[in-house]
Motif scaffolding. Structure first.
Motif, PDB file in Angstrom:
ATOM      1  N   GLY A   1       0.814  -1.205   0.000  1.00 23.74           N
ATOM      2  CA  GLY A   1       0.000   0.000   0.000  1.00 23.74           C
ATOM      3  C   GLY A   1       0.849   1.257   0.000  1.00 23.74           C
ATOM      4  N   VAL A   2       0.288   2.354   0.482  1.00 22.58           N
ATOM      5  CA  VAL A   2       1.014   3.611   0.663  1.00 22.58           C
ATOM      6  C   VAL A   2       0.506   4.261   1.937  1.00 22.58           C
ATOM      7  N   THR A   3       1.219   5.273   2.395  1.00 20.79           N
ATOM      8  CA  THR A   3       0.753   6.085   3.521  1.00 20.79           C
ATOM      9  C   THR A   3       0.569   7.512   3.049  1.00 20.79           C
ATOM     10  N   ASP A   4       0.055   8.339   3.914  1.00 15.94           N
ATOM     11  CA  ASP A   4      -0.136   9.741   3.563  1.00 15.94           C
ATOM     12  C   ASP A   4       1.184  10.489   3.445  1.00 15.94           C
ATOM     13  N   GLY A   5       2.284   9.824   3.775  1.00 20.09           N
ATOM     14  CA  GLY A   5       3.591  10.454   3.615  1.00 20.09           C
ATOM     15  C   GLY A   5       4.184  10.278   2.231  1.00 20.09           C
ATOM     16  N   ALA A   6       3.518   9.545   1.340  1.00 26.68           N
ATOM     17  CA  ALA A   6       4.031   9.327  -0.011  1.00 26.68           C
ATOM     18  C   ALA A   6       4.073  10.637  -0.787  1.00 26.68           C
ATOM     19  N   THR A   7       5.132  10.824  -1.594  1.00 27.87           N
ATOM     20  CA  THR A   7       5.268  12.042  -2.380  1.00 27.87           C
ATOM     21  C   THR A   7       4.362  12.001  -3.603  1.00 27.87           C
ATOM     22  N   ALA A   8       4.142  13.172  -4.190  1.00 32.03           N
ATOM     23  CA  ALA A   8       3.332  13.258  -5.400  1.00 32.03           C
ATOM     24  C   ALA A   8       3.937  12.429  -6.523  1.00 32.03           C
ATOM     25  N   GLN A   9       5.270  12.473  -6.652  1.00 33.97           N
ATOM     26  CA  GLN A   9       5.936  11.724  -7.708  1.00 33.97           C
ATOM     27  C   GLN A   9       5.722  10.219  -7.537  1.00 33.97           C
ATOM     28  N   THR A  10       5.827   9.732  -6.306  1.00 35.98           N
ATOM     29  CA  THR A  10       5.632   8.305  -6.046  1.00 35.98           C
ATOM     30  C   THR A  10       4.199   7.888  -6.353  1.00 35.98           C
ATOM     31  N   LEU A  11       3.231   8.667  -5.902  1.00 37.17           N
ATOM     32  CA  LEU A  11       1.829   8.338  -6.157  1.00 37.17           C
ATOM     33  C   LEU A  11       1.521   8.343  -7.646  1.00 37.17           C
ATOM     34  N   LEU A  12       2.062   9.325  -8.363  1.00 42.44           N
ATOM     35  CA  LEU A  12       1.806   9.392  -9.799  1.00 42.44           C
ATOM     36  C   LEU A  12       2.389   8.175 -10.509  1.00 42.44           C
ATOM     37  N   ARG A  13       3.562   7.757 -10.102  1.00 40.34           N
ATOM     38  CA  ARG A  13       4.186   6.606 -10.762  1.00 40.34           C
ATOM     39  C   ARG A  13       3.430   5.312 -10.456  1.00 40.34           C
ATOM     40  N   ILE A  14       2.945   5.179  -9.239  1.00 42.46           N
ATOM     41  CA  ILE A  14       2.134   3.998  -8.921  1.00 42.46           C
ATOM     42  C   ILE A  14       0.843   4.027  -9.726  1.00 42.46           C
ATOM     43  N   ALA A  15       0.177   5.182  -9.761  1.00 44.93           N
ATOM     44  CA  ALA A  15      -1.084   5.297 -10.487  1.00 44.93           C
ATOM     45  C   ALA A  15      -0.891   5.060 -11.979  1.00 44.93           C
ATOM     46  N   THR A  16       0.180   5.596 -12.542  1.00 42.08           N
ATOM     47  CA  THR A  16       0.449   5.389 -13.965  1.00 42.08           C
ATOM     48  C   THR A  16       0.704   3.918 -14.259  1.00 42.08           C
ATOM     49  N   SER A  17       1.427   3.240 -13.374  1.00 41.26           N
ATOM     50  CA  SER A  17       1.679   1.810 -13.557  1.00 41.26           C
ATOM     51  C   SER A  17       0.372   1.025 -13.517  1.00 41.26           C
ATOM     52  N   LEU A  18      -0.518   1.383 -12.582  1.00 40.45           N
ATOM     53  CA  LEU A  18      -1.814   0.720 -12.519  1.00 40.45           C
ATOM     54  C   LEU A  18      -2.612   0.941 -13.793  1.00 40.45           C
ATOM     55  N   ARG A  19      -2.562   2.169 -14.316  1.00 39.99           N
ATOM     56  CA  ARG A  19      -3.306   2.465 -15.551  1.00 39.99           C
ATOM     57  C   ARG A  19      -2.770   1.652 -16.716  1.00 39.99           C
ATOM     58  N   LYS A  20      -1.457   1.539 -16.807  1.00 40.83           N
ATOM     59  CA  LYS A  20      -0.863   0.782 -17.915  1.00 40.83           C
ATOM     60  C   LYS A  20      -1.198  -0.703 -17.835  1.00 40.83           C
ATOM     61  N   LEU A  21      -1.539  -1.166 -16.633  1.00 44.61           N
ATOM     62  CA  LEU A  21      -1.916  -2.570 -16.457  1.00 44.61           C
ATOM     63  C   LEU A  21      -3.428  -2.759 -16.482  1.00 44.61           C
ATOM     64  N   GLY A  22      -4.158  -1.686 -16.843  1.00 40.96           N
ATOM     65  CA  GLY A  22      -5.601  -1.791 -17.006  1.00 40.96           C
ATOM     66  C   GLY A  22      -6.417  -1.475 -15.780  1.00 40.96           C
ATOM     67  N   ASN A  23      -5.789  -0.994 -14.700  1.00 45.12           N
ATOM     68  CA  ASN A  23      -6.518  -0.680 -13.472  1.00 45.12           C
ATOM     69  C   ASN A  23      -6.550   0.826 -13.273  1.00 45.12           C
ATOM     70  N   GLU A  24      -7.161   1.508 -14.220  1.00 44.49           N
ATOM     71  CA  GLU A  24      -7.192   2.968 -14.212  1.00 44.49           C
ATOM     72  C   GLU A  24      -7.946   3.533 -13.020  1.00 44.49           C
ATOM     73  N   SER A  25      -9.033   2.879 -12.638  1.00 40.79           N
ATOM     74  CA  SER A  25      -9.861   3.401 -11.546  1.00 40.79           C
ATOM     75  C   SER A  25      -9.112   3.393 -10.219  1.00 40.79           C
ATOM     76  N   GLU A  26      -8.320   2.341  -9.965  1.00 43.15           N
ATOM     77  CA  GLU A  26      -7.561   2.292  -8.712  1.00 43.15           C
ATOM     78  C   GLU A  26      -6.479   3.362  -8.696  1.00 43.15           C
ATOM     79  N   GLY A  27      -5.857   3.598  -9.846  1.00 46.80           N
ATOM     80  CA  GLY A  27      -4.860   4.660  -9.935  1.00 46.80           C
ATOM     81  C   GLY A  27      -5.469   6.018  -9.641  1.00 46.80           C
ATOM     82  N   LEU A  28      -6.651   6.257 -10.174  1.00 46.96           N
ATOM     83  CA  LEU A  28      -7.327   7.531  -9.921  1.00 46.96           C
ATOM     84  C   LEU A  28      -7.708   7.659  -8.448  1.00 46.96           C
ATOM     85  N   ARG A  29      -8.225   6.580  -7.875  1.00 45.01           N
ATOM     86  CA  ARG A  29      -8.584   6.628  -6.453  1.00 45.01           C
ATOM     87  C   ARG A  29      -7.372   6.959  -5.591  1.00 45.01           C
TER      88      ARG A  29
END
Length: 704
Positions: free
Chosen positions: A630-658
């Motif tokens: 998972g992640v915590t509220d201490g995660a940086t914007a760059q880290t969250l964006l990279r996780i979300a982008t990876s999820l989108r590329k694997l077809g899980n766009e909604s989880e990345g957006l959440r």
């Protein structure tokens, strides 16, 4: 014709979004102090608006502006630099000196043609904030291109990506180099030909033809390894998230929280500094366990019993209150890798005090150091009398080649005993299940009237073909006084290669006697392997004195938190950080992964791992990391964006957006978080929400 109209529509939408973001980025500039600066003398106003404008936090700025007297301002400035001092208490604050050197360099190199002072320029701001780039690529006269520079940075801040570029271009042809944004500017802004106006595709082609593919790729992304499509360039905000974090580095949570913690530590007491640490004796020994994993065992001891103070408690007991702090720097880059800090408090009755009052206090612990060269800054603070003692040591933990045998250090010891196998891994100075009570390795005094004992490990590669064979190492002990010709004597010995453990280490030792002559001695241990002509050496210097001149016996306190640090992943994190600082990401990743598995809240380990995996385009690894920890509220914007982008590329766009929407709620005051959210909306094709997120970023940037 339809394709052309579609492209023009996309470019127009890109420019519209870019204009919105431009206001957001331009709003992040040196803070305005108009409401209070008239109360400040020029020297203080210059310090605030010039000297520290890029490194002071908003909280520090507010506190400084609220101070009523110059005396308090002078104290604040002194404390400001001290909390950033790499070696607190040292008369030479290398960080402060570096900042002023950077400012001077920026003024001398970046001001010409800009219409302002060099420190105010984008290049000056970057140089002052991050220091000199590791690499610089300058293009002044490339065909069809504006003049531009590409600076490369790696491992400059745990908040920023592990590696990134910063590009500056001469936007108006007046030698005024501005930040280049792949999203705001686009490749066509780097070219001079009219054929590329509003055409990123044409701009890319001109860049590639003029200066090559790599620069064309960088014009689309400042992040090495981020996938780009030169045939169908699409604007991305990923690089702009990084740029915004760079420009607002002093307000990033990790930096801000670290500074707050240092202020709290400093404000607890006012300490009297003993700069050279002459009251301290440091014992260090590189050690390997039976798995071949290295560490550094150390002892930090006071030389005199009177150096430790005790204070009475309300219940008629006595108490000591100490802090042991070790900063680990990479010796070559001089960069701080990690800090080990332990608070020691204990009470005891007066009968116990009688037992220890004539003994010097010694503290034993260990640091998880892999092979490498390090500089360690030791600090011993006694809160009872508000005194700190400091000293430094340079340490080499050797790397062993496939056929090499080496002795990393010699440990003189007072006594030894076997320990429980369960306790052995967390006891410093424990070799092969035997715990040694160490004597000094740097200020050793021995009696002329007694023998002494030494222990040492021999290190080899576990894959060394000689291990396990029915052969022996040849060992020679050389002992003598350098000032007395002919005093040296040699003692020869052997050790079977079958004694090595599965990790490639063997423990050996010797009992030696002196010749009753006082003075300085040198002990050497030479190891010669079968079939090798050149031996490996280790050396120990010591002084023989009359028994009356020997230092007092130590009172030893062993770090009781070692097992907890191991079980919670702190050792794995610090070991991984050492590898990452050396550029050995393949070696560092498994340790960071272990650290995160043991502590899911370890955002430093997560940031490094996501950065490495994403750069390698291993989106499955990023997604798996997120699923597992998972992640915590201490995660940086760059880290969250990279996780979300990876999820989108694997077809899980909604989880990345959440994930990103939750991040924007948790960090509702961080402009970079909303730039990241805007980038994700753009990837999804939702231009309306992207524009709204960019507008929110602009509003926050103006407020900040």
């Amino acid at each position: 014709m339809k394709m052309k109209n579609l492209q023009n529509t996309q470019v127009s939408r890109w420019r519209k979004h870019a204009t919105i973001l431009l206001f957001a980025l331009l709003a992040i500039s040196p803070a305005l102090f108009a409401q209070k600066k008239e109360k400040l003398a020029k020297t203080y106003r210059d310090w605030l608006e010039h000297d520290v404008v890029y490194i002071i936090t908003k909280d520090e700025r507010s506190r400084f502006l609220a101070l009523p007297t110059d005396e308090l301002r002078d104290k604040f400035i002194k404390d400001f630099w001290e909390v950033r001092n790499p070696v607190p208490g040292s008369e030479v604050n290398t960080y402060k000196e570096e900042i002023y050197q950077r400012i001077a360099f920026a003024d001398s190199r970046f001001g010409a043609g800009s219409g302002t002072d060099g420190w105010r320029t984008d290049r000056g701001r970057t140089y002052i904030t991050l220091g000199a780039p590791q690499q610089k690529d300058i293009h002044r006269n490339a065909a069809n291109l504006r003049a531009f520079e590409i600076w490369f940075y790696a491992n400059v801040s745990p908040i920023l990506p592990n590696a990134f570029y910063v590009m500056f271009y001469d936007k108006d042809g007046a030698n005024d180099y501005k930040f280049y944004s792949p999203y705001l500017d686009g490749p066509d802004k780097l070219v001079t030909g009219v054929e590329a106006i509003n055409s990123p595709q044409a701009g890319l082609k001109l860049i590639e033809d003029s200066v090559g593919f790599e620069v064309a790729r960088i014009s689309l992304s400042l992040i090495p390894g981020e996938p780009v499509d030169l045939s169908n360039p699409r604007p991305s905000l990923t690089s702009d998230v990084m740029l915004m974090m760079l420009k607002g580095l002093s307000e990033q949570p990790g930096y801000r929280d670290d500074i707050r913690r240092k202020w709290m530590n400093r404000e607890q007491v006012s300490t009297s500094m003993i700069l050279q640490g002459h009251n301290l004796d440091i014992i260090v020994l590189p050690v390997r366990d039976d798995h071949g994993i290295s560490r550094l065992d150390y002892s930090l001891a006071l030389k005199s019993p009177s150096d430790l103070s005790v204070a009475p408690t309300k219940d008629d007991r006595l108490m000591y209150n100490l802090q042991i702090r070790v900063q680990v720097f990479d010796k070559d880059s001089n960069k701080l890798i990690f800090v080990s800090q332990k608070d020691l408090r204990d009470t005891f009755d007066k009968s116990r005090y009688q037992d220890i009052k004539d003994k010097a206090f010694a503290y034993e612990s260990m640091l998880p150091l892999p092979a490498g060269n390090y500089r360690l800054a030791f600090q011993f603070t006694d809160w009872n009398k508000n005194v700190s003692y400091r000293t430094e040591r340079e340490i080499a933990v050797p790397k062993i080649d496939a056929t090499q045998f080496q002795v990393p250090g010699i440990l003189p010891f007072a006594s030894a005993e076997e320990v429980d196998p369960v306790a052995a891994p967390v006891l410093p100075f424990t070799l092969a299940g035997v715990h040694f009570v160490p004597l000094s390795t740097s200020n050793l005094y021995l009696s002329t009237q007694q023998s002494f004992q030494v222990a040492y490990q021999v290190w080899a590669s576990p894959k060394n073909p000689a291990l396990g064979q029915d052969q022996s190492l040849q060992i020679e002990y050389g002992l003598g006084q350098p000032s007395i010709p002919g005093s040296a004597r040699a003692i020869k010995d052997t050790a079977s290669l079958k004694q090595f453990d599965p990790g490639g280490s063997m423990v050996n030792g010797k009992k030696l006697s002196l010749e009753s002559n006082p003075g300085n001695y040198i002990l050497t241990v030479a190891i010669t392997a079968p079939g090798v002509t050149a031996p490996s050496f280790a050396k120990l210097n010591f002084k023989a004195v009359d028994p009356a001149g020997l230092p007092p016996a130590p009172w030893i306190v062993i770090d009781s938190t070692i097992r907890d640090d191991m079980e919670k992943g702190a050792f794995d994190l610090n070991r991984g950080l050492c590898y990452m600082e050396q550029g050995l990401s393949a070696e560092g990743r498994p340790w960071l992964r272990r650290a995160l598995a043991l502590d899911h809240a370890d955002e430093l380990a997560r940031t490094h791992l996501v950065d490495v995996y994403f750069t390698q385009q291993d989106y499955k690894a990023v997604a798996a990391l997120y699923k597992d920890t998972g992640v915590t509220d201490g995660a940086t914007a760059q880290t969250l964006l990279r996780i979300a982008t990876s999820l989108r590329k694997l077809g899980n766009e909604s989880e990345g957006l959440r994930l990103l929407e939750h991040g924007s709620e948790a960090h509702s005051g961080d402009p970079a978080m909303f730039v990241a959210l805007a980038d994700y909306y753009t990837q999804m094709g939702d231009s309306a929400k992207a524009s709204a997120a960019l507008q929110k970023s602009k509003t926050l940037a103006v407020v900040n």
